[in-house]
Design an enzyme around this catalytic site. Sequence first.
Site, PDB file in Angstrom:
ATOM      1  N   GLY A  43      46.258  10.154  12.246  1.00 62.64           N
ATOM      2  CA  GLY A  43      46.034   8.235  12.032  1.00 62.64           C
ATOM      3  C   GLY A  43      44.147   7.710  12.972  1.00 62.64           C
ATOM      4  N   GLN A  48      37.788   1.136  15.027  1.00 65.84           N
ATOM      5  CA  GLN A  48      37.445   2.830  15.854  1.00 65.84           C
ATOM      6  C   GLN A  48      36.159   3.376  15.105  1.00 65.84           C
ATOM      7  OE1 GLN A  48      41.165   5.486  15.642  1.00 65.84           O
ATOM      8  NE2 GLN A  48      40.054   6.057  17.195  1.00 65.84           N
ATOM      9  N   LEU A  90      40.488   9.881  18.734  1.00 69.88           N
ATOM     10  CA  LEU A  90      39.404  10.520  17.880  1.00 69.88           C
ATOM     11  C   LEU A  90      38.147  10.092  19.187  1.00 69.88           C
ATOM     12  CD1 LEU A  90      40.326  10.581  14.128  1.00 69.88           C
ATOM     13  CD2 LEU A  90      39.972  12.607  15.196  1.00 69.88           C
ATOM     14  N   HIS A 135      45.073   0.322  19.108  1.00 66.40           N
ATOM     15  CA  HIS A 135      44.051   0.773  18.766  1.00 66.40           C
ATOM     16  C   HIS A 135      43.205  -1.036  18.321  1.00 66.40           C
ATOM     17  CE1 HIS A 135      42.039   4.336  19.545  1.00 66.40           C
ATOM     18  NE2 HIS A 135      42.753   4.825  18.847  1.00 66.40           N
TER      19      HIS A 135
HETATM   20 CO    CO Z   1      42.526   7.134  18.887  1.00 68.84          CO
END
Ligand code: CO
Length: 168
Positions: A43, A48, A90, A135
Amino acid sequence: MKILTYPNPKLKRKAEAVKAFNKELAKIAKEMFQFMYKLNGVGLAATQIGLPYCLAVVNPTRQPAGEIVLINPRFTKTGPGTVNEDEGCLSVPGLSARVKRFANVTCEYQNLKGEKVVLEARELLARILQHEIDHLNGILFIDRLSEDERKLLLNRGSQKAKDEISPS
Ligand code: CO
């Protein structure tokens, strides 16, 4: 494309609703999938990579048919049940922790055409949806831990980084 990592303050931004469903948006989503596969993720939220859009790409299967583009997603139902499982991100490289999530969720979102989609998910997909929608609200999985757990995890992370820089 570059992944932002903790503690970059941009990861705390709340995403803005997408209003224009155009070619540019489709191109961004496509590039996000490619980038996510390169990083071995399941994902990736626009937050991000420093984009303010309420957009995330998800694929727990890594097969083309498993690709989901979530635009302006929200949960219409959470539960029943919760599960505690290991989760990583990540944007928090090298660290993982057990995070409590709903076992079942119903998510309503728009696809790239702007059409409304209702998705019922459980297990891994339910967890990914909760992680990615977090997020978009500026929340990382480490924010879901208790303060003690978070400190412990981040200390372990900085110790690991130190060990990598100065092997002895
Ligand atoms: Co994440």
